[in-house]
Design a protein around this motif. Structure first.
Motif, PDB file in Angstrom:
ATOM      1  N   LYS A  19       0.700  -1.261   0.092  1.00 20.45           N
ATOM      2  CA  LYS A  19      -0.063  -0.044  -0.069  1.00 20.45           C
ATOM      3  C   LYS A  19       0.872   1.152   0.131  1.00 20.45           C
ATOM      4  N   VAL A  20       2.336   1.225   0.413  1.00 22.01           N
ATOM      5  CA  VAL A  20       3.037   2.104   0.483  1.00 22.01           C
ATOM      6  C   VAL A  20       4.062   2.125  -0.578  1.00 22.01           C
ATOM      7  N   ILE A  21       4.379   1.058  -1.065  1.00 27.14           N
ATOM      8  CA  ILE A  21       5.407   0.618  -1.976  1.00 27.14           C
ATOM      9  C   ILE A  21       4.711  -0.215  -3.119  1.00 27.14           C
ATOM     10  N   LYS A  22       4.599   0.162  -4.205  1.00 25.52           N
ATOM     11  CA  LYS A  22       3.790  -0.773  -4.996  1.00 25.52           C
ATOM     12  C   LYS A  22       4.565  -1.915  -5.541  1.00 25.52           C
ATOM     13  N   MET A  23       4.033  -2.876  -5.449  1.00 28.72           N
ATOM     14  CA  MET A  23       4.658  -4.099  -5.793  1.00 28.72           C
ATOM     15  C   MET A  23       3.631  -5.257  -6.261  1.00 28.72           C
ATOM     16  N   THR A  24       3.990  -5.932  -6.965  1.00 28.67           N
ATOM     17  CA  THR A  24       3.189  -7.129  -7.612  1.00 28.67           C
ATOM     18  C   THR A  24       3.308  -8.255  -6.575  1.00 28.67           C
ATOM     19  N   GLY A  25       2.402  -9.295  -6.862  1.00 30.26           N
ATOM     20  CA  GLY A  25       2.440 -10.444  -6.196  1.00 30.26           C
ATOM     21  C   GLY A  25       3.986 -11.252  -6.190  1.00 30.26           C
ATOM     22  N   PHE A  26       4.146 -11.154  -7.412  1.00 29.89           N
ATOM     23  CA  PHE A  26       5.714 -12.072  -7.573  1.00 29.89           C
ATOM     24  C   PHE A  26       6.607 -11.106  -6.892  1.00 29.89           C
ATOM     25  N   VAL A  27       6.856  -9.691  -7.053  1.00 27.91           N
ATOM     26  CA  VAL A  27       7.866  -9.201  -6.111  1.00 27.91           C
ATOM     27  C   VAL A  27       7.625  -9.327  -4.778  1.00 27.91           C
ATOM     28  N   ALA A  28       6.435  -9.409  -4.039  1.00 27.93           N
ATOM     29  CA  ALA A  28       6.080  -9.520  -2.817  1.00 27.93           C
ATOM     30  C   ALA A  28       6.468 -10.900  -2.470  1.00 27.93           C
ATOM     31  N   GLY A  29       6.181 -11.903  -3.172  1.00 31.53           N
ATOM     32  CA  GLY A  29       6.498 -13.274  -2.786  1.00 31.53           C
ATOM     33  C   GLY A  29       8.217 -13.413  -2.934  1.00 31.53           C
ATOM     34  N   THR A  30       8.699 -12.899  -3.818  1.00 31.54           N
ATOM     35  CA  THR A  30      10.129 -12.801  -4.109  1.00 31.54           C
ATOM     36  C   THR A  30      11.022 -12.405  -2.828  1.00 31.54           C
ATOM     37  N   VAL A  31      10.552 -11.209  -2.637  1.00 28.80           N
ATOM     38  CA  VAL A  31      11.340 -10.300  -1.590  1.00 28.80           C
ATOM     39  C   VAL A  31      10.817 -11.225   0.045  1.00 28.80           C
ATOM     40  N   GLY A  32       9.685 -11.550   0.131  1.00 29.96           N
ATOM     41  CA  GLY A  32       9.421 -12.379   1.401  1.00 29.96           C
ATOM     42  C   GLY A  32      10.481 -13.877   1.480  1.00 29.96           C
ATOM     43  N   LEU A  33      10.434 -14.299   0.269  1.00 27.72           N
ATOM     44  CA  LEU A  33      11.281 -15.537   0.074  1.00 27.72           C
ATOM     45  C   LEU A  33      12.771 -15.204   0.455  1.00 27.72           C
ATOM     46  N   THR A  34      13.211 -14.001   0.081  1.00 25.84           N
ATOM     47  CA  THR A  34      14.528 -13.688   0.212  1.00 25.84           C
ATOM     48  C   THR A  34      14.825 -13.484   1.735  1.00 25.84           C
ATOM     49  N   LEU A  35      13.869 -12.503   2.333  1.00 27.00           N
ATOM     50  CA  LEU A  35      14.221 -12.000   3.570  1.00 27.00           C
ATOM     51  C   LEU A  35      14.192 -13.309   4.690  1.00 27.00           C
ATOM     52  N   TYR A  36      13.278 -14.416   4.258  1.00 21.40           N
ATOM     53  CA  TYR A  36      12.989 -15.390   5.218  1.00 21.40           C
ATOM     54  C   TYR A  36      14.395 -16.281   4.972  1.00 21.40           C
ATOM     55  N   THR A  37      14.724 -16.783   3.839  1.00 20.52           N
ATOM     56  CA  THR A  37      15.685 -17.571   3.550  1.00 20.52           C
ATOM     57  C   THR A  37      16.982 -17.136   4.054  1.00 20.52           C
ATOM     58  N   SER A  38      17.291 -15.886   4.179  1.00 19.13           N
ATOM     59  CA  SER A  38      18.483 -15.078   4.369  1.00 19.13           C
ATOM     60  C   SER A  38      18.702 -15.284   5.978  1.00 19.13           C
ATOM     61  N   ALA A  39      17.694 -15.528   6.679  1.00 18.86           N
ATOM     62  CA  ALA A  39      18.145 -15.518   8.158  1.00 18.86           C
ATOM     63  C   ALA A  39      18.620 -17.082   8.222  1.00 18.86           C
ATOM     64  N   PHE A  40      18.177 -18.057   7.715  1.00 23.16           N
ATOM     65  CA  PHE A  40      18.621 -19.259   7.758  1.00 23.16           C
ATOM     66  C   PHE A  40      19.879 -19.503   7.276  1.00 23.16           C
ATOM     67  N   ILE A  41      20.323 -18.889   6.069  1.00 23.14           N
ATOM     68  CA  ILE A  41      21.541 -18.915   5.246  1.00 23.14           C
ATOM     69  C   ILE A  41      22.613 -18.048   6.512  1.00 23.14           C
ATOM     70  N   ALA A  42      22.230 -16.807   6.969  1.00 23.68           N
ATOM     71  CA  ALA A  42      23.136 -16.190   8.009  1.00 23.68           C
ATOM     72  C   ALA A  42      23.680 -17.386   9.122  1.00 23.68           C
ATOM     73  N   GLU A  43      22.849 -17.941   9.601  1.00 21.62           N
ATOM     74  CA  GLU A  43      23.067 -18.875  10.625  1.00 21.62           C
ATOM     75  C   GLU A  43      24.231 -19.954  10.195  1.00 21.62           C
ATOM     76  N   SER A  44      23.871 -20.475   9.019  1.00 22.19           N
ATOM     77  CA  SER A  44      24.750 -21.379   8.221  1.00 22.19           C
ATOM     78  C   SER A  44      26.187 -20.853   7.977  1.00 22.19           C
ATOM     79  N   VAL A  45      26.268 -19.705   7.349  1.00 24.98           N
ATOM     80  CA  VAL A  45      27.348 -18.921   7.289  1.00 24.98           C
ATOM     81  C   VAL A  45      28.214 -18.611   8.548  1.00 24.98           C
TER      82      VAL A  45
END
Length: 213
Positions: A76-102
């Motif tokens: 509602k603040v930053i226009k984004m499609t479902g594809f963008v929202a899903g990809t960003v969400g996937l990136t944020l979520y996965t990065s937390a697990f990758i951070a622990e691995s690294v």
């Protein structure tokens, strides 16, 4: 295979969106995860706090909640499609697990190597980039490989926000063809086309690194 033949173009469109989302999220989560892993082990108290908060928040919130928040609130603040929202969400979520691995990989490297690098005039970031991270990634490869495979499977989250991915297209096909069994078998096979080669490649890297050790 009537479903496959009749909806071939739709399936391939979904396959393309899944591949693209997975690739973007893979690169993004690896960069973000590495950055926050370094922050977690840095000498800066502020950096450690920020890194730990980031990892704990995104590791402990369901991916669906993160994605819906982006799609329904942030959009509602930053226009984004479902594809963008899903990809960003996937990136944020996965990065937390990758951070622990690294982070675990970094901690497995003898602390004396960092101290030696700093004593020879390298900055913390230079020593981390040149000395520590290459060794950390070698140790973290099995865990990172599992996270990348999970990322591909988790990309189905895009279906919940109209991301045009495989699962989204599969749901539409199942609803219109009334052949849910065949449809989801085909969708599952498409995911295997991505995850199986990735799994074998990770195993190949593990064997290669063991021989080189």
């Amino acid at each position: 295979m009537t479903v496959f033949n009749h909806y071939y173009s739709v399936l391939m469109q979904g396959f393309g969106h899944t591949l693209l989302a997975s690739l973007i999220a893979l690169i993004g989560s690896l960069v973000l995860g590495t950055l926050f892993a370094i922050m977690q082990v840095s000498s800066s108290k502020t950096g450690r706090v920020i890194g730990n908060i980031y990892v704990q928040v995104f590791r402990n919130i369901p991916l669906l909640i993160i994605t819906l928040f982006l799609y329904l609130a942030v959009a509602k603040v930053i226009k984004m499609t479902g594809f963008v929202a899903g990809t960003v969400g996937l990136t944020l979520y996965t990065s937390a697990f990758i951070a622990e691995s690294v982070r675990a990989g970094i901690l497995s490297v003898d602390a004396g190597q960092m101290e030696g690098a700093r004593a020879n005039g390298l900055s913390f970031s230079q020593a981390m980039r040149v000395i520590v991270l290459p060794q950390a990634f070698r140790v973290a490869i099995p865990s990172l490989g599992n996270q990348f495979i999970n990322l591909v499977k988790n990309s189905s989250i895009l279906a919940f926000v109209g991301g045009l991915d495989l699962m989204y297209q599969g749901n539409l096909i199942a609803a219109s063809s009334f052949d849910t069994f065949t449809t989801y078998i085909i969708i599952g096979c498409f995911y295997l086309v991505i995850t199986m080669p990735l799994s074998y490649y990770v195993q190949y890297l593990e064997r290669k690194l063991k021989k080189a050790a």
